[in-house]
Design a protein around this motif. Structure first.
Motif, mmCIF file in Angstrom:
data_model
loop_
_atom_site.group_PDB
_atom_site.id
_atom_site.type_symbol
_atom_site.label_atom_id
_atom_site.label_comp_id
_atom_site.label_asym_id
_atom_site.label_seq_id
_atom_site.Cartn_x
_atom_site.Cartn_y
_atom_site.Cartn_z
ATOM 1 N N GLU A 191 0.840 -1.207 0.000
ATOM 2 C CA GLU A 191 0.000 0.000 0.000
ATOM 3 C C GLU A 191 0.872 1.252 0.000
ATOM 4 N N ASP A 192 1.889 1.238 0.836
ATOM 5 C CA ASP A 192 2.787 2.382 0.963
ATOM 6 C C ASP A 192 3.477 2.657 -0.376
ATOM 7 N N MET A 201 0.949 4.304 -2.849
ATOM 8 C CA MET A 201 0.709 5.711 -2.529
ATOM 9 C C MET A 201 1.946 6.561 -2.793
ATOM 10 N N TYR A 206 1.871 7.272 -6.432
ATOM 11 C CA TYR A 206 0.832 8.263 -6.712
ATOM 12 C C TYR A 206 1.336 9.674 -6.400
ATOM 13 N N GLN A 207 1.946 9.853 -5.239
ATOM 14 C CA GLN A 207 2.429 11.172 -4.835
ATOM 15 C C GLN A 207 3.578 11.654 -5.713
ATOM 16 N N VAL A 234 -7.391 1.338 1.117
ATOM 17 C CA VAL A 234 -6.584 2.448 0.584
ATOM 18 C C VAL A 234 -6.427 2.311 -0.922
#
Length: 433
Positions: free
Chosen positions: A219-220, A223, A226-227, A392
């Motif tokens: 998940e990390d 994300m 994405y960032q 998430v």
């Protein structure tokens, strides 16, 4: 002992800011690093024009390629070694593919490809299979070995697990560039727990899967990606520089077609202008050569080419506003007419640029850009698609985000002159006043 399995007498290491050390144990890897085609990657920036926004982003595709190799080496030599699902005979082909996957990138790759219609993956395959130093090294491992490596790059290699290590929604390529780009840009977004991800990776017939206990590390990673795309890769100022760079190449191509006499003839580009470039022409280009032309073209009599080159070299970038081309096409048409009346060529000085990303997607059969999903290995040994277990990831799955900007030279529009009133009118339209 065959060349493919030959080891160095002593392990070589590269000091690396991301992975601490890059370990070279195989003779073929060491020999490939020494080829002129691989050394050329030192002269190609990993992040193109991003250094004009994040001043530390001067790292090269050479750095990145070594990093991807190191991640794959760790996966197959540490995590996969001894597991029945992993075919040890694939070790050298996947290491070579990891090292060489970006070999065909040109200078300022994306802008270059947009103007000249080239494809870096096709050139990567051409370098692997053509008359090159890289090909000569690979052929020592077998006459068909260069094609095997090229097939991994092309995603046509029979062993899909091998392909997934280099190209998938969570692969060694992405894991390296996210961390490396975060390090050199100085941002925190791209950092994730790669050590944990490597520990929970497991080989399967067609792809890598991840133990359910490591879901939060995955998940990390999602994300972080994405960032990084929205905070770094799609940064509007970096895109402004890329717009100008694209327009420089477009203008040079247009002038060449009209018979314009350059003070500095674009000898390195002429075969690209007429789409007759050879592999040798392509390999001969790097960013230092591009900058030489840009600095020389600042002295050209053609105002547009000289001005655009001056803007790029000396960072006099275009301003921008948010712009929706689907809803504001009439506004764009009005602006184009006003630019022409003001004596400003809208083809080169009024540019819409769009960026789009799909951070994660599950398998959608038959749709464009099919993507294999990330699978979690459950405690009962079943596989479950990531977004079914992660709220998430489910929140962003299949959701494409697109950003549109309209770029223009605000400095020209604020200059005094005969058409000051007209320029004020243009600025008023741009600002929605």
């Amino acid at each position: 002992m065959s060349y493919a399995s030959r080891k160095l007498a002593e392990e070589k290491v590269f000091k690396d800011p991301v992975h601490r050390y890059i370990h070279i144990r195989d003779q073929i890897i060491w020999d490939l690093i020494g080829t002129k085609e691989f050394q050329r990657l030192r002269r190609i920036k990993q992040l193109g024009t991003t250094y004009l926004v994040f001043h530390g982003a001067e790292h090269s595709r050479f750095n990145h390629s070594l990093g991807v190799y190191e991640i794959v080496r760790r996966i197959i030599d540490d995590t996969f070694k001894g597991r029945p699902e992993w075919d040890e005979s694939e070790r050298i082909v996947v290491l070579c593919a990891a090292l060489l996957h970006d070999l065909g990138h040109g200078p300022f790759s994306h802008a270059f490809e947009k103007v000249f219609g080239t494809d870096h993956e096709q050139f990567t395959q051409a370098i692997l299979t053509g008359e090159t130093e890289v090909n000569a090294v690979l052929r020592k491992a077998g006459e068909d070995f260069p094609q095997k490596v090229a097939d991994v790059i092309a995603k046509t290699y029979p062993d899909k697990l091998v392909v997934s290590l280099i190209s998938s929604q969570i692969d060694a390529d992405r894991m390296d560039y996210l961390q490396r780009d975060a390090y050199f840009t100085g941002v925190s977004y791209g950092h994730f727990d790669m050590e944990r991800i490597l520990r929970v990776m497991r080989p399967r017939e067609d792809q890598v899967v991840f133990k359910y206990s490591g879901m939060h590390a995955v998940e990390d990673y999602i994300m972080s990606r994405y960032q990084m795309y929205w905070q770094v890769y799609f940064h509007p100022v970096s895109r402004s520089a890329e717009v100008i760079l694209t327009k420089i190449l477009q203008r040079a191509k247009e002038l060449n077609g009209t018979g314009y006499q350059f003070k500095r003839e674009p000898d390195h580009f002429k075969s690209f202008f007429c789409h007759e470039e050879t592999l040798e022409d392509y390999i001969a280009l790097d960013e230092s050569i591009m900058f030489t032309y840009f600095q020389e073209w600042m002295k050209e009599e053609d105002f547009i080419l000289a001005d655009l080159c001056d803007r790029f070299v000396n960072r006099k970038l275009f301003q921008y506003i948010n712009f929706d081309p689907a809803k504001e096409y009439r506004k764009l048409s009005e602006l184009e007419q006003l630019f022409k009346k003001a004596g400003i060529n809208p083809e080169y000085y009024l540019v819409v640029d769009s960026s789009s990303d799909l951070p994660y997607d599950f398998y959608r059969p038959g749709e464009e850009e099919e993507r294999l999903p990330i699978h979690l290995l459950m405690p009962n040994n079943d596989l479950r698609e990531l977004s079914r277990s992660s709220d998430v990831v489910d929140a962003i799955s299949g959701k494409r985000r697109t950003d549109h900007k309209l770029y223009f030279p605000e400095d020209v529009l604020t200059e005094d002159g005969k058409k000051k009133t007209l320029k004020k009118q243009i600025l008023s339209v741009l600002r929605g006043e």
